[in-house]
Design an enzyme around this catalytic site. Sequence first.
Site, PDB file in Angstrom:
ATOM      1  N   ILE A  85     -21.133  33.969 -63.251  1.00  0.00           N
ATOM      2  CA  ILE A  85     -19.794  33.672 -62.727  1.00  0.00           C
ATOM      3  C   ILE A  85     -18.904  33.206 -63.875  1.00  0.00           C
ATOM      4  O   ILE A  85     -19.390  32.696 -64.888  1.00  0.00           O
ATOM      5  CB  ILE A  85     -19.871  32.589 -61.603  1.00  0.00           C
ATOM      6  CG1 ILE A  85     -18.599  32.585 -60.766  1.00  0.00           C
ATOM      7  CG2 ILE A  85     -20.191  31.213 -62.177  1.00  0.00           C
ATOM      8  CD1 ILE A  85     -18.717  31.763 -59.482  1.00  0.00           C
ATOM      9  N   CYS A  86     -17.592  33.404 -63.701  1.00  0.00           N
ATOM     10  CA  CYS A  86     -16.593  32.847 -64.623  1.00  0.00           C
ATOM     11  C   CYS A  86     -15.407  32.415 -63.753  1.00  0.00           C
ATOM     12  O   CYS A  86     -15.597  32.092 -62.584  1.00  0.00           O
ATOM     13  CB  CYS A  86     -16.198  33.876 -65.690  1.00  0.00           C
ATOM     14  SG  CYS A  86     -15.303  35.306 -65.054  1.00  0.00           S
ATOM     15  N   GLN A  87     -14.205  32.432 -64.283  1.00  0.00           N
ATOM     16  CA  GLN A  87     -13.052  32.014 -63.490  1.00  0.00           C
ATOM     17  C   GLN A  87     -12.566  33.124 -62.559  1.00  0.00           C
ATOM     18  O   GLN A  87     -12.285  32.887 -61.404  1.00  0.00           O
ATOM     19  CB  GLN A  87     -11.907  31.554 -64.397  1.00  0.00           C
ATOM     20  CG  GLN A  87     -10.764  30.893 -63.652  1.00  0.00           C
ATOM     21  CD  GLN A  87     -11.199  29.634 -62.911  1.00  0.00           C
ATOM     22  OE1 GLN A  87     -11.984  28.841 -63.396  1.00  0.00           O
ATOM     23  NE2 GLN A  87     -10.677  29.458 -61.699  1.00  0.00           N
ATOM     24  N   MET A 114     -14.790  31.801 -59.898  1.00  0.00           N
ATOM     25  CA  MET A 114     -14.487  30.485 -59.320  1.00  0.00           C
ATOM     26  C   MET A 114     -13.158  30.477 -58.578  1.00  0.00           C
ATOM     27  O   MET A 114     -12.960  29.679 -57.674  1.00  0.00           O
ATOM     28  CB  MET A 114     -14.481  29.408 -60.421  1.00  0.00           C
ATOM     29  CG  MET A 114     -15.839  29.096 -60.991  1.00  0.00           C
ATOM     30  SD  MET A 114     -17.009  28.433 -59.783  1.00  0.00           S
ATOM     31  CE  MET A 114     -16.268  26.833 -59.437  1.00  0.00           C
TER      32      MET A 114
END
Length: 118
Positions: A85-87, A114
């Site tokens: 996951i990242c932003q 996110m």
Amino acid sequence: MEYIKYIVIAVIVIYFITRMFPTNVRNITSAQLKGELNDKNKQFVDVRTSGEYKGNHIRQFQNIPLQLLEQKINQLSKDKEIVVICQSGMRSNKACKILKKRGFKHVTNVKGGMSAWS
């Protein structure tokens, strides 16, 4: 001779497409992620910067910033699926490509990152 030219162009196009879209990268939504967070057979990696991670993160995810992924890749097991996951999903997609190139078979990207997590 014209045939050869088309074959070369086709090979080049196929090469770039496979580099941009690695095979066998699973994509899930944040809603699907919620159902997988307690799976002990999965590794969860957040590739945002340490500052972003400290600001808000999902407890099960360990932080390995994208720029350090190549250096810390040995901390991850090739025997378990990796959920990344990242932003927004862009860096995690890039991380998935790196992992696939390094021989990881089961790699999952969280679409929307996110920003889609609630």
